[in-house]
Design a protein around this motif. Structure first.
Motif, PDB file in Angstrom:
ATOM      1  N   LYS A 162       0.914  -1.421   0.117  1.00  0.00           N
ATOM      2  CA  LYS A 162       0.068   0.179   0.140  1.00  0.00           C
ATOM      3  C   LYS A 162       1.068   1.150  -0.154  1.00  0.00           C
ATOM      4  CE  LYS A 162      -3.965  -1.792   2.396  1.00  0.00           C
ATOM      5  NZ  LYS A 162      -4.880  -1.854   3.697  1.00  0.00           N
ATOM      6  N   GLN A 163       1.836   1.089   1.051  1.00  0.00           N
ATOM      7  CA  GLN A 163       2.926   2.409   0.831  1.00  0.00           C
ATOM      8  C   GLN A 163       3.186   2.715  -0.654  1.00  0.00           C
ATOM      9  OE1 GLN A 163       3.454   4.446   3.300  1.00  0.00           O
ATOM     10  NE2 GLN A 163       5.229   5.646   2.390  1.00  0.00           N
ATOM     11  N   ARG A 164       3.905   1.582  -0.994  1.00  0.00           N
ATOM     12  CA  ARG A 164       4.596   1.876  -2.367  1.00  0.00           C
ATOM     13  C   ARG A 164       3.450   2.373  -3.600  1.00  0.00           C
ATOM     14  NH1 ARG A 164       8.959  -2.563  -3.833  1.00  0.00           N
ATOM     15  NH2 ARG A 164       9.517  -1.621  -1.826  1.00  0.00           N
ATOM     16  N   TRP A 165       2.288   1.645  -3.690  1.00  0.00           N
ATOM     17  CA  TRP A 165       1.398   1.860  -4.865  1.00  0.00           C
ATOM     18  C   TRP A 165       0.006   2.351  -4.649  1.00  0.00           C
ATOM     19  CZ3 TRP A 165       3.584  -3.725  -4.876  1.00  0.00           C
ATOM     20  CH2 TRP A 165       4.794  -3.872  -5.488  1.00  0.00           C
ATOM     21  N   ALA A 166      -0.430   2.741  -3.500  1.00  0.00           N
ATOM     22  CA  ALA A 166      -1.823   3.135  -3.322  1.00  0.00           C
ATOM     23  C   ALA A 166      -2.021   4.448  -3.513  1.00  0.00           C
ATOM     24  CB  ALA A 166      -2.093   2.909  -1.745  1.00  0.00           C
ATOM     25  N   GLY A 167      -3.092   4.859  -4.205  1.00  0.00           N
ATOM     26  CA  GLY A 167      -3.106   6.390  -4.636  1.00  0.00           C
ATOM     27  C   GLY A 167      -2.793   6.560  -5.974  1.00  0.00           C
ATOM     28  N   ASP A 168      -3.071   7.860  -6.227  1.00  0.00           N
ATOM     29  CA  ASP A 168      -2.793   8.381  -7.588  1.00  0.00           C
ATOM     30  C   ASP A 168      -1.170   8.833  -7.745  1.00  0.00           C
ATOM     31  OD1 ASP A 168      -2.637  10.739  -6.179  1.00  0.00           O
ATOM     32  OD2 ASP A 168      -4.282  11.711  -7.318  1.00  0.00           O
ATOM     33  N   ASP A 169      -0.733   9.009  -9.102  1.00  0.00           N
ATOM     34  CA  ASP A 169       0.484   9.295  -9.036  1.00  0.00           C
ATOM     35  C   ASP A 169       1.063  10.467  -8.033  1.00  0.00           C
ATOM     36  OD1 ASP A 169       0.617   7.535 -11.137  1.00  0.00           O
ATOM     37  OD2 ASP A 169       0.436   8.912 -12.532  1.00  0.00           O
ATOM     38  N   ALA A 170       0.255  11.236  -7.886  1.00  0.00           N
ATOM     39  CA  ALA A 170       0.843  12.369  -7.062  1.00  0.00           C
ATOM     40  C   ALA A 170       0.873  12.292  -5.622  1.00  0.00           C
ATOM     41  CB  ALA A 170      -0.438  13.514  -7.046  1.00  0.00           C
ATOM     42  N   ALA A 171      -0.026  11.179  -4.916  1.00  0.00           N
ATOM     43  CA  ALA A 171      -0.029  10.771  -3.617  1.00  0.00           C
ATOM     44  C   ALA A 171       1.368   9.815  -3.625  1.00  0.00           C
ATOM     45  CB  ALA A 171      -1.442   9.969  -3.263  1.00  0.00           C
ATOM     46  N   ILE A 172       1.631   8.962  -4.635  1.00  0.00           N
ATOM     47  CA  ILE A 172       2.751   8.193  -4.300  1.00  0.00           C
ATOM     48  C   ILE A 172       4.132   9.035  -4.635  1.00  0.00           C
ATOM     49  CG2 ILE A 172       4.142   6.511  -5.754  1.00  0.00           C
ATOM     50  CD1 ILE A 172       1.509   5.508  -6.690  1.00  0.00           C
ATOM     51  N   ALA A 173       4.055  10.088  -5.440  1.00  0.00           N
ATOM     52  CA  ALA A 173       5.058  10.935  -5.404  1.00  0.00           C
ATOM     53  C   ALA A 173       5.589  11.628  -4.265  1.00  0.00           C
ATOM     54  CB  ALA A 173       5.104  11.983  -6.542  1.00  0.00           C
ATOM     55  N   GLU A 174       4.330  12.166  -3.679  1.00  0.00           N
ATOM     56  CA  GLU A 174       4.438  12.943  -2.274  1.00  0.00           C
ATOM     57  C   GLU A 174       4.902  12.097  -1.348  1.00  0.00           C
ATOM     58  OE1 GLU A 174       1.427  14.989   0.887  1.00  0.00           O
ATOM     59  OE2 GLU A 174       1.066  15.162  -1.370  1.00  0.00           O
ATOM     60  N   ARG A 175       4.627  10.736  -1.193  1.00  0.00           N
ATOM     61  CA  ARG A 175       5.172   9.860  -0.137  1.00  0.00           C
ATOM     62  C   ARG A 175       6.692   9.572  -0.378  1.00  0.00           C
ATOM     63  NH1 ARG A 175       0.292   7.017  -0.844  1.00  0.00           N
ATOM     64  NH2 ARG A 175       1.345   5.360  -1.965  1.00  0.00           N
ATOM     65  N   ARG A 176       6.871   9.438  -1.728  1.00  0.00           N
ATOM     66  CA  ARG A 176       8.183   9.145  -2.071  1.00  0.00           C
ATOM     67  C   ARG A 176       9.283  10.096  -1.561  1.00  0.00           C
ATOM     68  NH1 ARG A 176       7.920   5.884  -7.772  1.00  0.00           N
ATOM     69  NH2 ARG A 176       7.395   4.070  -6.920  1.00  0.00           N
ATOM     70  N   GLU A 177       8.615  11.774  -1.842  1.00  0.00           N
ATOM     71  CA  GLU A 177       9.626  12.718  -1.676  1.00  0.00           C
ATOM     72  C   GLU A 177       9.620  12.866  -0.147  1.00  0.00           C
ATOM     73  OE1 GLU A 177      11.957  15.805  -1.424  1.00  0.00           O
ATOM     74  OE2 GLU A 177      11.501  14.481  -3.347  1.00  0.00           O
ATOM     75  N   ALA A 178       8.642  12.699   0.597  1.00  0.00           N
ATOM     76  CA  ALA A 178       8.654  12.823   2.151  1.00  0.00           C
ATOM     77  C   ALA A 178       9.759  11.760   2.667  1.00  0.00           C
ATOM     78  CB  ALA A 178       7.305  12.542   2.711  1.00  0.00           C
ATOM     79  N   SER A 179       9.745  10.658   2.265  1.00  0.00           N
ATOM     80  CA  SER A 179      10.659   9.669   2.653  1.00  0.00           C
ATOM     81  C   SER A 179      12.184   9.963   2.190  1.00  0.00           C
ATOM     82  CB  SER A 179      10.412   8.173   1.907  1.00  0.00           C
ATOM     83  OG  SER A 179      11.408   7.341   2.325  1.00  0.00           O
ATOM     84  N   ARG A 180      12.228  10.588   1.264  1.00  0.00           N
ATOM     85  CA  ARG A 180      13.665  11.048   0.872  1.00  0.00           C
ATOM     86  C   ARG A 180      14.118  12.033   1.696  1.00  0.00           C
ATOM     87  NH1 ARG A 180      11.502  10.751  -4.537  1.00  0.00           N
ATOM     88  NH2 ARG A 180      12.427   8.933  -5.524  1.00  0.00           N
ATOM     89  N   ARG A 181      13.108  13.224   2.143  1.00  0.00           N
ATOM     90  CA  ARG A 181      13.372  14.183   3.029  1.00  0.00           C
ATOM     91  C   ARG A 181      13.889  13.601   4.254  1.00  0.00           C
ATOM     92  NH1 ARG A 181       8.957  16.682   0.877  1.00  0.00           N
ATOM     93  NH2 ARG A 181       7.840  16.165   2.494  1.00  0.00           N
TER      94      ARG A 181
END
Length: 161
Positions: free
Chosen positions: A76-95
């Motif tokens: 779910k963390q990796r693939w749930a939601g639309d592209d914007a939600a996924i990109a936002e989670r990835r950027e938050a993780s990188r930060r």
């Protein structure tokens, strides 16, 4: 034309070329090629497309997770939601990864629970029990980046702060 992205296909082809080469490739070249393929596979758009197709077809997160070899939460963390939600989670993780140092600070007061347990010849659980009973002084130290550490003071009271 296959379903793999161009970058993934190139990484796969480069690894296959190394494998097929009659001469033994340099060890570090093999490491680089494998890591390049792994990075490409992690970002492979075909995986997200397949997950979305499976979900639209009625597959549950448990099935998706099992197919990917992940826990349901990780899928779910990796693939749930639309592209914007996924990109936002990835950027938050990188930060978070950029902002948090990878090592523990060495200038903390007192002893860690493990250090106190070793010093007193007991288990970590015994240290927590003694702290809860008031037999050992302790306090939690919070660093500016949000990390928290339980510190134990077997020789006296915990300093203020």
């Amino acid at each position: 034309m296959g379903f793999l992205d161009g970058e993934t296909r190139a990484a796969l082809d480069a690894l296959a070329a190394l494998d097929a080469d009659g001469d033994a490739p340099a060890v570090l070249d093999r490491v680089r090629a494998v890591r390049r393929l792994l990075r490409a596979l992690e970002a492979e758009p075909a995986v997200l497309a397949a997950v979305r197709e499976a979900r639209d077809g009625g597959a549950g997160w448990a099935e998706v997770a099992a197919a990917a070899g992940l826990s349901e939460g990780a899928a779910k963390q990796r693939w749930a939601g639309d592209d914007a939600a996924i990109a936002e989670r990835r950027e938050a993780s990188r930060r978070r990864k950029r902002e948090r140092p990878s090592s523990r600070p060495s200038e903390l007061p007192g002893l860690s629970v493990a250090e106190a347990a070793a010093k007193l010849g007991v288990t970590a659980q015994a240290i927590y029990l003694r702290v809860s009973r008031g037999q050992l002084a302790s306090r939690t130290v919070e660093l500016p980046d949000g990390r928290k550490y339980k510190r134990v003071f077997p020789d006296g009271d915990a300093p203020e702060g």
